[in-house]
Design a protein around this motif. Sequence first.
Motif, short mmCIF file in Angstrom:
data_model
loop_
_atom_site.label_atom_id
_atom_site.label_comp_id
_atom_site.label_asym_id
_atom_site.label_seq_id
_atom_site.Cartn_x
_atom_site.Cartn_y
_atom_site.Cartn_z
N SER A 197 -25.32 2.65 1.93
CA SER A 197 -25.97 1.35 2.05
C SER A 197 -27.02 1.35 3.15
CB SER A 197 -24.92 0.26 2.36
OG SER A 197 -23.83 0.33 1.46
N ARG A 198 -28.18 0.79 2.83
CA ARG A 198 -29.23 0.64 3.84
C ARG A 198 -28.97 -0.56 4.74
NH1 ARG A 198 -34.19 3.03 2.70
NH2 ARG A 198 -34.85 2.10 4.69
N ARG A 199 -28.30 -1.56 4.20
CA ARG A 199 -27.91 -2.73 4.99
C ARG A 199 -26.45 -3.04 4.67
NH1 ARG A 199 -32.09 -1.37 6.67
NH2 ARG A 199 -33.95 -2.59 7.19
N VAL A 200 -25.66 -3.31 5.71
CA VAL A 200 -24.25 -3.67 5.54
C VAL A 200 -24.03 -5.00 6.26
CG1 VAL A 200 -21.85 -3.04 6.01
CG2 VAL A 200 -23.53 -1.27 5.41
N VAL A 201 -23.54 -5.99 5.53
CA VAL A 201 -23.34 -7.32 6.10
C VAL A 201 -21.83 -7.60 6.18
CG1 VAL A 201 -23.80 -9.78 5.89
CG2 VAL A 201 -25.51 -8.12 5.11
N LEU A 202 -21.37 -7.87 7.39
CA LEU A 202 -19.97 -8.24 7.59
C LEU A 202 -19.82 -9.74 7.39
CD1 LEU A 202 -19.26 -6.24 10.90
CD2 LEU A 202 -19.15 -5.42 8.53
N ALA A 203 -19.16 -10.10 6.31
CA ALA A 203 -18.87 -11.51 6.02
C ALA A 203 -17.35 -11.63 5.91
CB ALA A 203 -19.56 -11.95 4.73
N LEU A 204 -16.67 -11.35 7.01
CA LEU A 204 -15.23 -11.14 7.00
C LEU A 204 -14.43 -12.43 7.09
CD1 LEU A 204 -15.17 -8.02 9.36
CD2 LEU A 204 -15.33 -8.10 6.87
N GLY A 205 -15.11 -13.55 7.31
CA GLY A 205 -14.40 -14.83 7.33
C GLY A 205 -13.47 -14.95 8.52
N ASN A 206 -12.40 -15.72 8.31
CA ASN A 206 -11.42 -15.96 9.37
C ASN A 206 -10.23 -15.03 9.23
OD1 ASN A 206 -12.59 -18.14 10.88
ND2 ASN A 206 -12.16 -19.49 9.16
N PHE A 207 -9.78 -14.52 10.35
CA PHE A 207 -8.56 -13.71 10.37
C PHE A 207 -7.37 -14.62 10.67
CE2 PHE A 207 -11.90 -10.65 10.90
CZ PHE A 207 -11.43 -9.54 10.21
N PRO A 208 -6.17 -14.24 10.21
CA PRO A 208 -4.99 -15.10 10.38
C PRO A 208 -4.74 -15.47 11.83
CG PRO A 208 -4.50 -13.29 8.90
CD PRO A 208 -5.85 -13.00 9.48
N PRO A 209 -4.10 -16.62 12.06
CA PRO A 209 -3.79 -17.05 13.43
C PRO A 209 -2.98 -16.00 14.17
CG PRO A 209 -3.34 -18.81 11.86
CD PRO A 209 -3.62 -17.59 11.06
N ALA A 210 -3.20 -15.93 15.46
CA ALA A 210 -2.44 -15.01 16.31
C ALA A 210 -2.21 -15.69 17.65
CB ALA A 210 -3.19 -13.69 16.50
N PRO A 211 -1.09 -16.38 17.80
CA PRO A 211 -0.81 -17.06 19.07
C PRO A 211 -0.86 -16.09 20.24
CG PRO A 211 0.82 -17.63 17.40
CD PRO A 211 0.01 -16.50 16.84
N ASP A 212 -1.21 -16.61 21.39
CA ASP A 212 -1.31 -15.78 22.58
C ASP A 212 0.09 -15.46 23.10
OD1 ASP A 212 -2.33 -14.37 24.67
OD2 ASP A 212 -2.89 -16.13 25.86
N LEU A 213 0.82 -14.71 22.28
CA LEU A 213 2.21 -14.37 22.58
C LEU A 213 2.44 -12.89 22.32
CD1 LEU A 213 4.02 -17.28 20.69
CD2 LEU A 213 3.91 -17.03 23.18
N ARG A 214 3.33 -12.32 23.07
CA ARG A 214 3.76 -10.95 22.78
C ARG A 214 5.04 -11.03 21.96
NH1 ARG A 214 2.83 -7.47 28.40
NH2 ARG A 214 0.55 -7.74 28.47
N LEU A 215 4.85 -10.91 20.67
CA LEU A 215 5.99 -11.04 19.76
C LEU A 215 6.56 -9.68 19.44
CD1 LEU A 215 4.51 -13.67 17.28
CD2 LEU A 215 6.04 -14.10 19.21
N SER A 216 7.88 -9.59 19.42
CA SER A 216 8.53 -8.34 19.07
C SER A 216 8.35 -8.06 17.58
CB SER A 216 10.02 -8.41 19.41
OG SER A 216 10.67 -9.35 18.57
#
Length: 510
Positions: A197-216
Amino acid sequence: MQFTAGRSVFRASKFKLCRAGGFSRPDFFAHFLAKFRSASTPQPATVSARRTITILGGGFSGSMLLVQLAHLPGGPYDVDVHLVEPRAVPGPGLAYSARRKEYLLNVRAPFLSAFPQEPNHFLNWLAASKTPVCPSDFCSRQTYGKYLQQLTESVLAWPAANGLRFFCHHQKAVAATLTQDGRSATVQLADGHEIRSRRVVLALGNFPPAPDLRLSAEVRRHPGYHSNPWGPQALQNIAPHHSVLLIGSGLTAMDVLLGLAADGHHGPVTVVARSGRWPSVHGPLGQSYLSFYANELAGLTSVAEVVRVVRRHVRQAQQQGQDWRPVIDSLRPDLGRIWQAWPQAEQARFLRHVASIWSVVRHRSPPQNAAAVQRMLDAGIVRMQLGKVTHIETAGTDLQVEVTRGKQRQQVRVQHVISCTGPLLDYSRIPDPLVSSLRAAGHLVPDALHLGITTDEHGALCTAQGQVSDVFYTLGPSRRPAYFESTAVPELRTQAAALAQHLQPFLAAD
């Protein structure tokens, strides 16, 4: 007049075809789209002599860029456009794929045209497709998803009048590697196919929520922990009597509550939020307020100055018996300029002190949604708890949640925890393989405020040294560092149109 798509021949005299920049009737889509599906199947890995643009992501942003490219004037352009979207249906993306009719759009129908230059396009589509009337102009996400799907599939069906050809790969992109000469990139798909590809466009949208927590890992695997309320299986294992805790009280939390109610849920629901605020409710349609950006806000370089001016206008409006909402709405066309005028320290100050309140007043709920949530509160099914979730651990089949407010800590035991904190914006934390590979190679640089990706004014990715890429672009929520507001249809459709126009010289190059 007749035209062909694959082996099928269609006579234009039987259907009123679209004019330049517009689209054909919904009954045309319904009748013939099945015949066009073969045009959107993945193509062989053989590199074509034609130049290539690859759009990674087929949600709203990626699909509308595709559509805008198809309707650029000029040509013929000797360019192929590939849309890479793992979902079976391009267009709706995660936001508009929900199959729940109770999930309503948070913007009224008159403002949801996919095209800045055709403000009534969505309304005309609703009328032509004989869609049931949307209560108070708030349509379901399902309905809007069908609209986007039809627009996208109409482009994928056959070559555009300007010569562009379009292909859809129902795969996930796992890497994009810059070639040695730096003039193109090889996009690798999960099935092993590669697209040069001569041009690549990232249209990745929203990623799932990730609370500011260290979850096991144990918590993340627990059937009662729901990290993504928009996932295809979200909420399905919640029995009507189960106890539930929601992290966050924004628009996502309201949608989850409506979904639970539609499923007949009557168990206790605790909503944990620092501010304890629900989103504001939309006011009546048709009110307006004269813009004061040019005379009073342009060039202001501190948050305090802007807030002072806005508050004064809100007070003036209220003193004159007017609603405060049109005052806020009058800022919308200039929000990007206000944000860009602030130095980074002021932008950080806004995020710390004002952003949460801004979200409440700017991103509003349909009145019927707010009324439904209020009924749940009045019935005692839902209760608001002030505080912050600071720890989650498993407790047999349940989850033990620690809620902190100041020096007070409280333990809440529930059967389900649903993260409603909004999408993950920090690209330094996003584990997606494509993002990780671009980040490791130095092509994708998360911004300093953890809002998205560092770009130039056109959406071209910038390296840590400030070098602007000729190959990689992005649009959508990833451009929040440039505009702050970069998630709603009015902003994203404008980005899609602007990027298509910026890419036009590349299309026309020899």
